[in-house]
Scaffold this active site. Structure first.
Site, PDB file in Angstrom:
ATOM      1  N   TYR A  95      63.319-118.573  10.349  1.00 36.50           N
ATOM      2  CA  TYR A  95      63.754-118.053  11.764  1.00 36.50           C
ATOM      3  C   TYR A  95      62.650-117.044  12.096  1.00 36.50           C
ATOM      4  CZ  TYR A  95      66.174-116.202  15.847  1.00 36.50           C
ATOM      5  OH  TYR A  95      66.429-115.512  17.167  1.00 36.50           O
TER       6      TYR A  95
ATOM      7  N   LYS B 121      59.724-117.635  15.027  1.00 40.25           N
ATOM      8  CA  LYS B 121      59.678-116.579  16.314  1.00 40.25           C
ATOM      9  C   LYS B 121      58.473-115.879  16.297  1.00 40.25           C
ATOM     10  CE  LYS B 121      63.592-117.824  18.068  1.00 40.25           C
ATOM     11  NZ  LYS B 121      63.925-118.348  19.240  1.00 40.25           N
TER      12      LYS B 121
ATOM     13  N   THR C 212      76.076-117.682  20.826  1.00 37.98           N
ATOM     14  CA  THR C 212      76.239-119.071  20.305  1.00 37.98           C
ATOM     15  C   THR C 212      77.539-119.206  19.583  1.00 37.98           C
ATOM     16  OG1 THR C 212      74.972-118.646  18.650  1.00 37.98           O
ATOM     17  CG2 THR C 212      73.709-119.097  20.570  1.00 37.98           C
TER      18      THR C 212
ATOM     19  N   SER D   5      62.232-113.985  19.961  1.00 39.95           N
ATOM     20  CA  SER D   5      63.491-112.754  19.609  1.00 39.95           C
ATOM     21  C   SER D   5      62.900-111.920  18.940  1.00 39.95           C
ATOM     22  CB  SER D   5      64.560-113.373  19.013  1.00 39.95           C
ATOM     23  OG  SER D   5      64.240-113.433  17.648  1.00 39.95           O
TER      24      SER D   5
END
Length: 100
Positions: A48, A52, A83, A36
């Site tokens: 995160y 990524k 989500t 992402s």
């Protein structure tokens, strides 16, 4: 990231064999890693983003290493995914701040 790497390690020999036996077929085996924009700019949290960014690097390095063997590798950025966690952040009013 480890799981994606290990899966690729298991799949690559079969993909190289497939590429070698394809003859003049226009398609090449393809490894797709899901990443992402969080790998390029702050999104959600440090872990995160680092994960990524590492996925992007894995795809890039595998592309260089596997291209001579007829195997392509890309990192796919699917964009916003609906989500349960993302919906909950939006419900709490935290989405804009968390998503950068």
């Amino acid at each position: 990231l480890r799981g994606a790497y290990m899966a690729a390690c298991e799949a690559v020999p079969l993909m190289i064999d497939t590429a070698g036996s394809a003859g003049s077929a226009p398609s090449r085996p393809l490894i797709v890693l899901i990443s992402s924009f969080g790998g390029k700019s702050y999104t959600f949290n440090t872990a995160y983003g680092v994960g990524k960014a590492a996925t992007d690097r894995l795809a890039s390095d595998m592309h260089v290493q596997l291209k001579p063997h007829g195997v392509d590798t890309v990192a796919l950025y699917p964009g916003l995914v609906r989500t349960e966690g993302n919906l909950e952040m939006e419900r709490r009013g935290e989405w804009a701040a968390a998503s950068g």
